[in-house]
Design a protein around this motif. Structure first.
Motif, PDB file in Angstrom:
ATOM      1  N   GLN A 281       2.160  10.464 -35.507  1.00 24.65           N
ATOM      2  CA  GLN A 281       0.938  11.126 -35.061  1.00 24.65           C
ATOM      3  C   GLN A 281       1.271  12.103 -33.943  1.00 24.65           C
ATOM      4  OE1 GLN A 281      -1.005   9.898 -31.959  1.00 24.65           O
ATOM      5  NE2 GLN A 281      -3.092  10.539 -32.433  1.00 24.65           N
ATOM      6  N   ALA A 282       0.551  13.200 -33.901  1.00 22.88           N
ATOM      7  CA  ALA A 282       0.720  14.187 -32.833  1.00 22.88           C
ATOM      8  C   ALA A 282      -0.631  14.804 -32.529  1.00 22.88           C
ATOM      9  CB  ALA A 282       1.720  15.268 -33.244  1.00 22.88           C
ATOM     10  N   GLN A 283      -0.844  15.155 -31.232  1.00 26.63           N
ATOM     11  CA  GLN A 283      -2.116  15.762 -30.838  1.00 26.63           C
ATOM     12  C   GLN A 283      -1.905  16.641 -29.619  1.00 26.63           C
ATOM     13  OE1 GLN A 283      -4.706  12.804 -28.503  1.00 26.63           O
ATOM     14  NE2 GLN A 283      -3.656  11.463 -29.999  1.00 26.63           N
ATOM     15  N   ALA A 284      -2.791  17.621 -29.516  1.00 28.64           N
ATOM     16  CA  ALA A 284      -2.836  18.497 -28.345  1.00 28.64           C
ATOM     17  C   ALA A 284      -4.298  18.618 -27.951  1.00 28.64           C
ATOM     18  CB  ALA A 284      -2.244  19.867 -28.648  1.00 28.64           C
ATOM     19  N   LEU A 285      -4.603  18.306 -26.664  1.00 29.82           N
ATOM     20  CA  LEU A 285      -5.996  18.251 -26.218  1.00 29.82           C
ATOM     21  C   LEU A 285      -6.177  19.083 -24.956  1.00 29.82           C
ATOM     22  CD1 LEU A 285      -6.552  14.388 -26.599  1.00 29.82           C
ATOM     23  CD2 LEU A 285      -7.222  16.173 -28.209  1.00 29.82           C
ATOM     24  N   ASN A 286      -7.326  19.705 -24.842  1.00 35.97           N
ATOM     25  CA  ASN A 286      -7.722  20.408 -23.619  1.00 35.97           C
ATOM     26  C   ASN A 286      -8.867  19.615 -23.017  1.00 35.97           C
ATOM     27  OD1 ASN A 286      -7.852  22.338 -21.629  1.00 35.97           O
ATOM     28  ND2 ASN A 286      -9.026  23.805 -22.867  1.00 35.97           N
ATOM     29  N   SER A 287      -8.604  18.965 -21.867  1.00 35.08           N
ATOM     30  CA  SER A 287      -9.587  18.015 -21.348  1.00 35.08           C
ATOM     31  C   SER A 287      -9.594  18.019 -19.828  1.00 35.08           C
ATOM     32  CB  SER A 287      -9.259  16.611 -21.850  1.00 35.08           C
ATOM     33  OG  SER A 287      -7.990  16.216 -21.357  1.00 35.08           O
ATOM     34  N   THR A 288     -10.647  17.379 -19.291  1.00 31.66           N
ATOM     35  CA  THR A 288     -10.724  17.159 -17.847  1.00 31.66           C
ATOM     36  C   THR A 288      -9.934  15.920 -17.491  1.00 31.66           C
ATOM     37  OG1 THR A 288     -12.719  15.829 -18.065  1.00 31.66           O
ATOM     38  CG2 THR A 288     -13.015  18.198 -17.798  1.00 31.66           C
ATOM     39  N   SER A 289      -9.763  15.673 -16.197  1.00 34.25           N
ATOM     40  CA  SER A 289      -9.081  14.463 -15.705  1.00 34.25           C
ATOM     41  C   SER A 289      -9.925  13.874 -14.586  1.00 34.25           C
ATOM     42  CB  SER A 289      -7.673  14.792 -15.215  1.00 34.25           C
ATOM     43  OG  SER A 289      -7.744  15.765 -14.180  1.00 34.25           O
ATOM     44  N   ASN A 290     -11.142  13.516 -14.915  1.00 38.01           N
ATOM     45  CA  ASN A 290     -12.124  13.097 -13.929  1.00 38.01           C
ATOM     46  C   ASN A 290     -12.518  11.651 -14.193  1.00 38.01           C
ATOM     47  OD1 ASN A 290     -13.621  13.830 -11.694  1.00 38.01           O
ATOM     48  ND2 ASN A 290     -15.463  14.168 -12.914  1.00 38.01           N
TER      49      ASN A 290
ATOM     50  N   THR B 163     -14.364  13.455  -7.108  1.00 34.48           N
ATOM     51  CA  THR B 163     -14.419  13.854  -8.511  1.00 34.48           C
ATOM     52  C   THR B 163     -14.673  15.338  -8.646  1.00 34.48           C
ATOM     53  OG1 THR B 163     -16.783  13.366  -8.620  1.00 34.48           O
ATOM     54  CG2 THR B 163     -15.273  11.587  -9.197  1.00 34.48           C
ATOM     55  N   ASN B 164     -14.148  15.903  -9.750  1.00 34.56           N
ATOM     56  CA  ASN B 164     -14.329  17.324 -10.043  1.00 34.56           C
ATOM     57  C   ASN B 164     -14.183  17.507 -11.558  1.00 34.56           C
ATOM     58  OD1 ASN B 164     -14.378  20.083 -10.254  1.00 34.56           O
ATOM     59  ND2 ASN B 164     -12.715  20.441  -8.770  1.00 34.56           N
ATOM     60  N   SER B 165     -15.251  17.974 -12.179  1.00 35.21           N
ATOM     61  CA  SER B 165     -15.246  18.117 -13.637  1.00 35.21           C
ATOM     62  C   SER B 165     -14.945  19.534 -14.097  1.00 35.21           C
ATOM     63  CB  SER B 165     -16.620  17.685 -14.202  1.00 35.21           C
ATOM     64  OG  SER B 165     -16.920  16.364 -13.836  1.00 35.21           O
ATOM     65  N   ASN B 166     -14.486  20.370 -13.200  1.00 39.86           N
ATOM     66  CA  ASN B 166     -14.285  21.781 -13.558  1.00 39.86           C
ATOM     67  C   ASN B 166     -12.846  22.091 -13.961  1.00 39.86           C
ATOM     68  OD1 ASN B 166     -16.987  22.419 -12.970  1.00 39.86           O
ATOM     69  ND2 ASN B 166     -16.502  22.606 -10.764  1.00 39.86           N
ATOM     70  N   ASP B 167     -11.913  21.189 -13.682  1.00 37.08           N
ATOM     71  CA  ASP B 167     -10.502  21.468 -13.956  1.00 37.08           C
ATOM     72  C   ASP B 167     -10.142  20.998 -15.363  1.00 37.08           C
ATOM     73  OD1 ASP B 167     -10.055  22.538 -11.438  1.00 37.08           O
ATOM     74  OD2 ASP B 167      -9.776  20.527 -10.583  1.00 37.08           O
ATOM     75  N   MET B 168      -9.859  21.937 -16.271  1.00 37.64           N
ATOM     76  CA  MET B 168      -9.463  21.654 -17.662  1.00 37.64           C
ATOM     77  C   MET B 168      -7.988  21.993 -17.843  1.00 37.64           C
ATOM     78  SD  MET B 168     -12.292  20.768 -19.471  1.00 37.64           S
ATOM     79  CE  MET B 168     -11.948  21.250 -21.144  1.00 37.64           C
ATOM     80  N   THR B 169      -7.225  21.045 -18.360  1.00 35.60           N
ATOM     81  CA  THR B 169      -5.806  21.275 -18.605  1.00 35.60           C
ATOM     82  C   THR B 169      -5.445  20.772 -20.007  1.00 35.60           C
ATOM     83  OG1 THR B 169      -5.254  19.150 -17.616  1.00 35.60           O
ATOM     84  CG2 THR B 169      -5.122  21.095 -16.190  1.00 35.60           C
ATOM     85  N   TRP B 170      -4.306  21.272 -20.480  1.00 35.14           N
ATOM     86  CA  TRP B 170      -3.784  20.838 -21.788  1.00 35.14           C
ATOM     87  C   TRP B 170      -2.887  19.628 -21.615  1.00 35.14           C
ATOM     88  CZ3 TRP B 170      -5.213  22.659 -26.442  1.00 35.14           C
ATOM     89  CH2 TRP B 170      -5.919  23.878 -26.474  1.00 35.14           C
ATOM     90  N   SER B 171      -2.905  18.771 -22.631  1.00 34.42           N
ATOM     91  CA  SER B 171      -1.989  17.629 -22.662  1.00 34.42           C
ATOM     92  C   SER B 171      -1.535  17.427 -24.111  1.00 34.42           C
ATOM     93  CB  SER B 171      -2.657  16.352 -22.130  1.00 34.42           C
ATOM     94  OG  SER B 171      -3.764  15.999 -22.957  1.00 34.42           O
ATOM     95  N   SER B 172      -0.409  16.729 -24.288  1.00 33.56           N
ATOM     96  CA  SER B 172       0.138  16.505 -25.629  1.00 33.56           C
ATOM     97  C   SER B 172       0.591  15.059 -25.757  1.00 33.56           C
ATOM     98  CB  SER B 172       1.313  17.443 -25.909  1.00 33.56           C
ATOM     99  OG  SER B 172       2.354  17.210 -24.970  1.00 33.56           O
ATOM    100  N   PHE B 173       0.603  14.617 -27.002  1.00 35.09           N
ATOM    101  CA  PHE B 173       1.032  13.236 -27.263  1.00 35.09           C
ATOM    102  C   PHE B 173       1.541  13.154 -28.698  1.00 35.09           C
ATOM    103  CE2 PHE B 173       0.036   8.915 -28.814  1.00 35.09           C
ATOM    104  CZ  PHE B 173       0.820   8.182 -27.944  1.00 35.09           C
ATOM    105  N   ALA B 174       2.682  12.505 -28.896  1.00 37.71           N
ATOM    106  CA  ALA B 174       3.227  12.281 -30.239  1.00 37.71           C
ATOM    107  C   ALA B 174       3.872  10.907 -30.272  1.00 37.71           C
ATOM    108  CB  ALA B 174       4.250  13.346 -30.604  1.00 37.71           C
ATOM    109  N   THR B 175       3.721  10.218 -31.406  1.00 34.74           N
ATOM    110  CA  THR B 175       4.265   8.868 -31.506  1.00 34.74           C
ATOM    111  C   THR B 175       4.758   8.598 -32.917  1.00 34.74           C
ATOM    112  OG1 THR B 175       3.790   6.510 -31.163  1.00 34.74           O
ATOM    113  CG2 THR B 175       2.047   7.849 -32.092  1.00 34.74           C
TER     114      THR B 175
END
Length: 470
Positions: A72-81, A106-118
């Protein structure tokens, strides 16, 4: 006519005459009819498809021996709140934690990319016979489907044989009625001539006309019934639309079964074999149900990589450093792996499986009693068929004697009538007796074959019937 035109004429004439010859001489033997039904009849095709499906089920069951390998592999653009505390996964619908708890609020305005593969491997190396029981169950299903197919073929072939004999028998009756009509027609001509010349009274002519009409109606009715029987035979062969075939009438109406061994066993019966495989299938289900509640010992192995646009170090005010670019979040920064053994045992299922096993046990008992009932019916049918066969053989021996006597009575009565020594009523009585004797002979010969067929059907040995017609 030019030479080219003449050549085309010869080609077309040859094609036409060849087609006519093939249609005219096309003979449908009983053996060919049996094979045609096996290839064409829809219910047999359906059973064959079910047999193929059962073979596929075995491949599916055997695939349970293979390990589960998931990537499985994924790429997500999400907050970290997030905040401290816990929660239920809510059926897998809750958003998982995406970063550590912030010290600067807390701050819901910061969006970053993350990745995960397994890559994950789960291999049940020891299942306490669960997989084997499923394979055995699939094999039992194949046996059931195969016996169901063979029983369907056998039952349809028996029906085709009976319909074929009936069609020949009815054709023989048509010929008998045609002979009767010809005899009455010849008498009609003679009687009309005698009446017109004054040698016979007018009532003789009226009676002969009535007999002729009666004979003609009998012929028409016999033709109708014979045509309907051919239609029944055609449908049992799985043939649709118009089709012309000629039955082999030279055998069944002129001969009776000779030197046969009457089978008094029903061990070869396809329907009994089918019910036996149903019993075996349900027994395999009992085993599969009992073993399904046992645990499994599995080898687990996994590896994964993760990437994130959130830096590991905090800023001076206690916050995180964010890299919002796609490349900053997709590249892997952490790698992990694991390997080990695992076992899962749902102990509560033991009670459920015990109850399910009892259910399958009673279903198996039901199949066993159905088997016993069917066996009892076949034994009774075989006994009746043997009695019927003996009776039809005796009848077939007497009908030629009856026919010979009827012919002699007819000849004597006709000679007496021609010489004015008896009446037309006495003569027509001999016509009726002769006609009935001809029909009885046809029916008697045909019934010997039908009785033999019933023995073959009850014993499950169609070769007993087939070997007498080859």
């Amino acid at each position: 006519m030019s030479s080219k035109s003449f050549l085309w004429f010869l080609v077309l004439y040859f094609i036409h005459t060849t087609e006519v010859f093939c249609q005219k001489d096309e003979m449908l033997s009983l053996v060919k009819a049996i094979e045609m039904a096996k290839q064409n009849y829809p219910s047999i095709k359906a059973k064959a498809a079910g047999k193929d499906a059962s073979n596929t089920e075995l491949s599916i069951a055997r695939s349970n021996y293979l390990p589960n390998f998931i990537v499985q592999a994924q790429a997500l653009n999400s907050t970290s709140n997030q905040v401290r505390g816990t929660y239920f996964a809510n059926g897998g619908m809750a958003i998982p934690i995406s970063g550590g708890t912030k010290t600067d609020g807390t701050n819901s305005n910061d969006m970053t990319w993350s990745s995960f593969a397994t890559a994950f491997v789960n291999w049940d190396i020891f299942t306490f016979g669960k997989v084997k029981s499923k394979v055995d169950l699939a094999k039992a299903e194949i046996s059931t489907s195969q016996s169901d197919y063979e029983n369907e073929v056998f039952q349809q072939q028996v029906k085709v044989c009976d319909a074929y004999i009936m069609a020949i028998l009815l054709d023989g009756i048509v010929k008998a009625q045609q002979s009767n009509l010809d005899r009455v027609g010849a008498l009609k001509k003679v009687t009309v001539a005698f009446t017109e010349s004054g040698l016979k009274s007018g009532v003789d002519s009226s009676l002969v006309n009535a007999e002729y009409s009666k004979a003609y109606l009998l012929l028409l009715e016999s033709k109708r019934i014979a045509q309907e029987q051919k239609l029944i035979l055609k449908l049992m062969l799985g043939i649709s639309g118009e089709s012309n075939f000629i039955l082999d009438t030279s055998f069944f109406l002129s001969k009776t079964p000779q030197n046969i061994f009457l089978d008094n066993k029903i061990t070869q019966s396809p329907i009994l074999n089918y019910y036996q495989t149903l019993i075996d299938f349900n027994r395999s289900q009992i085993t599969a149900v009992k073993r399904s509640g046992l645990p499994s010992i599995s080898i687990l192995g996994a590896t994964f990589g993760r990437g994130s646009g959130i830096a590991d170090k905090l800023t001076s005010d206690g916050g995180f450093t964010y890299n919002k670019s796609l490349s900053g979040g997709l590249s892997f920064r952490a790698y992990d792996y694991m390997i080990g053994l695992s076992t899962i045992w749902n102990i509560t299922n033991s009670y459920r499986n015990q109850t399910e096993g009892r259910k399958q046990y009673f279903i198996t008992k039901e199949m066993e009693e159905i088997y016993n009932e069917q066996k009892l019916k076949l034994e009774g049918e075989l006994e009746r068929s043997n009695l019927r066969y003996s009776a039809t053989q005796e009848i077939a021996k007497q009908t030629p004697v009856q026919l010979k006597a009827a012919l002699e009575a007819y000849d004597q009565s006709k000679a007496r009538y021609d010489n004015g020594l008896n009446t037309i009523i006495e003569l027509t009585q001999t016509y009726a007796i002769l006609n009935r004797s001809e029909v009885d002979l046809t029916v008697a010969n045909g019934n010997t074959w039908r009785a033999l067929l019933s023995i073959a059907a009850a014993s499950g040995n169609l070769d007993l019937f087939i070997q007498n017609i080859k």
